[in-house]
Design a protein around this motif. Structure first.
Motif, PDB file in Angstrom:
ATOM      1  N   GLU A   1       9.707 -20.173  21.943  1.00 21.62           N
ATOM      2  CA  GLU A   1       9.569 -20.719  23.298  1.00 21.62           C
ATOM      3  C   GLU A   1      10.883 -20.734  24.087  1.00 21.62           C
ATOM      4  OE1 GLU A   1       6.942 -21.560  25.152  1.00 21.62           O
ATOM      5  OE2 GLU A   1       5.674 -20.810  23.530  1.00 21.62           O
ATOM      6  N   GLY A   2      12.010 -20.859  23.439  1.00 21.51           N
ATOM      7  CA  GLY A   2      13.294 -20.938  24.137  1.00 21.51           C
ATOM      8  C   GLY A   2      13.841 -19.603  24.602  1.00 21.51           C
ATOM      9  N   PHE A   3      13.068 -18.533  24.433  1.00 20.24           N
ATOM     10  CA  PHE A   3      13.512 -17.191  24.792  1.00 20.24           C
ATOM     11  C   PHE A   3      12.484 -16.495  25.668  1.00 20.24           C
ATOM     12  CE2 PHE A   3      15.769 -18.182  20.946  1.00 20.24           C
ATOM     13  CZ  PHE A   3      17.034 -17.644  21.148  1.00 20.24           C
ATOM     14  N   GLU A   4      12.957 -15.493  26.412  1.00 17.84           N
ATOM     15  CA  GLU A   4      12.038 -14.636  27.151  1.00 17.84           C
ATOM     16  C   GLU A   4      12.263 -13.193  26.725  1.00 17.84           C
ATOM     17  OE1 GLU A   4      14.056 -13.685  31.425  1.00 17.84           O
ATOM     18  OE2 GLU A   4      13.290 -15.720  31.168  1.00 17.84           O
TER      19      GLU A   4
ATOM     20  N   ARG B   1       2.824 -13.934  23.201  1.00 15.87           N
ATOM     21  CA  ARG B   1       4.279 -14.004  23.005  1.00 15.87           C
ATOM     22  C   ARG B   1       4.687 -13.301  21.708  1.00 15.87           C
ATOM     23  NH1 ARG B   1       7.411 -16.777  26.061  1.00 15.87           N
ATOM     24  NH2 ARG B   1       8.883 -17.284  24.416  1.00 15.87           N
ATOM     25  N   THR B   2       4.111 -12.113  21.485  1.00 16.03           N
ATOM     26  CA  THR B   2       4.434 -11.345  20.282  1.00 16.03           C
ATOM     27  C   THR B   2       4.856  -9.928  20.641  1.00 16.03           C
ATOM     28  OG1 THR B   2       2.147 -10.612  20.009  1.00 16.03           O
ATOM     29  CG2 THR B   2       2.800 -12.604  18.818  1.00 16.03           C
TER      30      THR B   2
ATOM     31  N   LYS C   1      16.229 -12.955  25.967  1.00 14.73           N
ATOM     32  CA  LYS C   1      17.184 -13.724  26.770  1.00 14.73           C
ATOM     33  C   LYS C   1      16.953 -15.200  26.480  1.00 14.73           C
ATOM     34  CE  LYS C   1      18.450 -12.784  30.987  1.00 14.73           C
ATOM     35  NZ  LYS C   1      18.463 -12.585  32.446  1.00 14.73           N
ATOM     36  N   ALA C   2      18.048 -15.912  26.168  1.00 11.82           N
ATOM     37  CA  ALA C   2      17.957 -17.348  25.923  1.00 11.82           C
ATOM     38  C   ALA C   2      17.703 -18.052  27.253  1.00 11.82           C
ATOM     39  CB  ALA C   2      19.246 -17.853  25.293  1.00 11.82           C
ATOM     40  N   LYS C   3      16.678 -18.923  27.290  1.00 15.13           N
ATOM     41  CA  LYS C   3      16.373 -19.594  28.549  1.00 15.13           C
ATOM     42  C   LYS C   3      16.517 -21.106  28.486  1.00 15.13           C
ATOM     43  CE  LYS C   3      11.361 -19.809  28.005  1.00 15.13           C
ATOM     44  NZ  LYS C   3      10.084 -19.497  28.581  1.00 15.13           N
TER      45      LYS C   3
ATOM     46  N   GLN D   1      17.207 -25.431  19.205  1.00 11.65           N
ATOM     47  CA  GLN D   1      17.181 -24.661  17.968  1.00 11.65           C
ATOM     48  C   GLN D   1      15.768 -24.127  17.802  1.00 11.65           C
ATOM     49  OE1 GLN D   1      18.891 -26.612  14.608  1.00 11.65           O
ATOM     50  NE2 GLN D   1      18.080 -25.136  13.164  1.00 11.65           N
ATOM     51  N   TYR D   2      15.649 -22.817  17.623  1.00 10.74           N
ATOM     52  CA  TYR D   2      14.350 -22.169  17.568  1.00 10.74           C
ATOM     53  C   TYR D   2      14.256 -21.289  16.325  1.00 10.74           C
ATOM     54  CZ  TYR D   2      14.444 -23.624  22.416  1.00 10.74           C
ATOM     55  OH  TYR D   2      14.540 -24.371  23.563  1.00 10.74           O
ATOM     56  N   ASP D   3      13.071 -21.212  15.774  1.00 12.56           N
ATOM     57  CA  ASP D   3      12.833 -20.375  14.603  1.00 12.56           C
ATOM     58  C   ASP D   3      12.048 -19.137  15.007  1.00 12.56           C
ATOM     59  OD1 ASP D   3      14.037 -22.130  12.738  1.00 12.56           O
ATOM     60  OD2 ASP D   3      12.217 -23.351  12.702  1.00 12.56           O
ATOM     61  N   SER D   4      12.451 -18.000  14.476  1.00 16.96           N
ATOM     62  CA  SER D   4      11.713 -16.761  14.682  1.00 16.96           C
ATOM     63  C   SER D   4      10.749 -16.564  13.524  1.00 16.96           C
ATOM     64  CB  SER D   4      12.655 -15.557  14.732  1.00 16.96           C
ATOM     65  OG  SER D   4      13.407 -15.581  15.914  1.00 16.96           O
ATOM     66  N   VAL D   5       9.595 -16.009  13.822  1.00 18.40           N
ATOM     67  CA  VAL D   5       8.622 -15.670  12.790  1.00 18.40           C
ATOM     68  C   VAL D   5       8.392 -14.180  12.873  1.00 18.40           C
ATOM     69  CG1 VAL D   5       6.281 -15.988  11.942  1.00 18.40           C
ATOM     70  CG2 VAL D   5       7.512 -17.936  12.931  1.00 18.40           C
ATOM     71  N   VAL D   6       8.745 -13.462  11.807  1.00 18.70           N
ATOM     72  CA  VAL D   6       8.595 -12.015  11.743  1.00 18.70           C
ATOM     73  C   VAL D   6       7.896 -11.689  10.435  1.00 18.70           C
ATOM     74  CG1 VAL D   6       9.775  -9.794  11.835  1.00 18.70           C
ATOM     75  CG2 VAL D   6      10.822 -11.775  12.926  1.00 18.70           C
ATOM     76  N   LYS D   7       6.895 -10.780  10.494  1.00 13.74           N
ATOM     77  CA  LYS D   7       6.227 -10.384   9.263  1.00 13.74           C
ATOM     78  C   LYS D   7       5.987  -8.889   9.263  1.00 13.74           C
ATOM     79  CE  LYS D   7       1.532 -11.375  10.798  1.00 13.74           C
ATOM     80  NZ  LYS D   7       0.288 -12.054  10.485  1.00 13.74           N
TER      81      LYS D   7
END
Length: 108
Positions: A51-54, A69-70, A91-93, A97-103
């Protein structure tokens, strides 16, 4: 009796900085490697944008889904020992602190 368990052996590594200033772009690379003894016919890599990024841009055939948002990449295959780097620019908006989820998954 012996039993052989087969399936994809994919290694997913995430590369990029762990800090960025608000309003600045940051580039992440998701490196997916076939560590198994057999070729993987198709690999799908999916990343959920925190959520903290675009979203800014993506390399290759990556597709951005604004509603979910994927970003999703579909690789036609990876031979044993092969790897591919998939790059995403965000881009940080907002501060936080945010977690990325990648699979990464093989064919279903």
């Amino acid at each position: 009796a012996g039993l052989e368990i087969i399936g994809e052996q994919l290694l997913l590594e995430r590369h990029g900085h762990d800090r960025v200033y608000v309003g600045r772009n940051i580039v992440f690379t998701n490196q997916v490697t076939n560590e198994g003894p057999r070729a993987v016919k198709e690999v799908t890599v999916t990343e959920v944008i925190p959520e903290g990024f675009e979203f800014v841009e993506v390399t290759g055939d990556g597709r951005y889904d604004r509603a979910k948002r994927t970003v999703t990449w579909t690789l036609p295959g990876l031979s044993p020992g092969a790897s591919d780097g998939l790059t995403l620019t965000l881009k940080a908006k907002s501060i936080g602190q945010y977690d990325s989820v990648v699979k990464a998954v093989g064919p279903t």
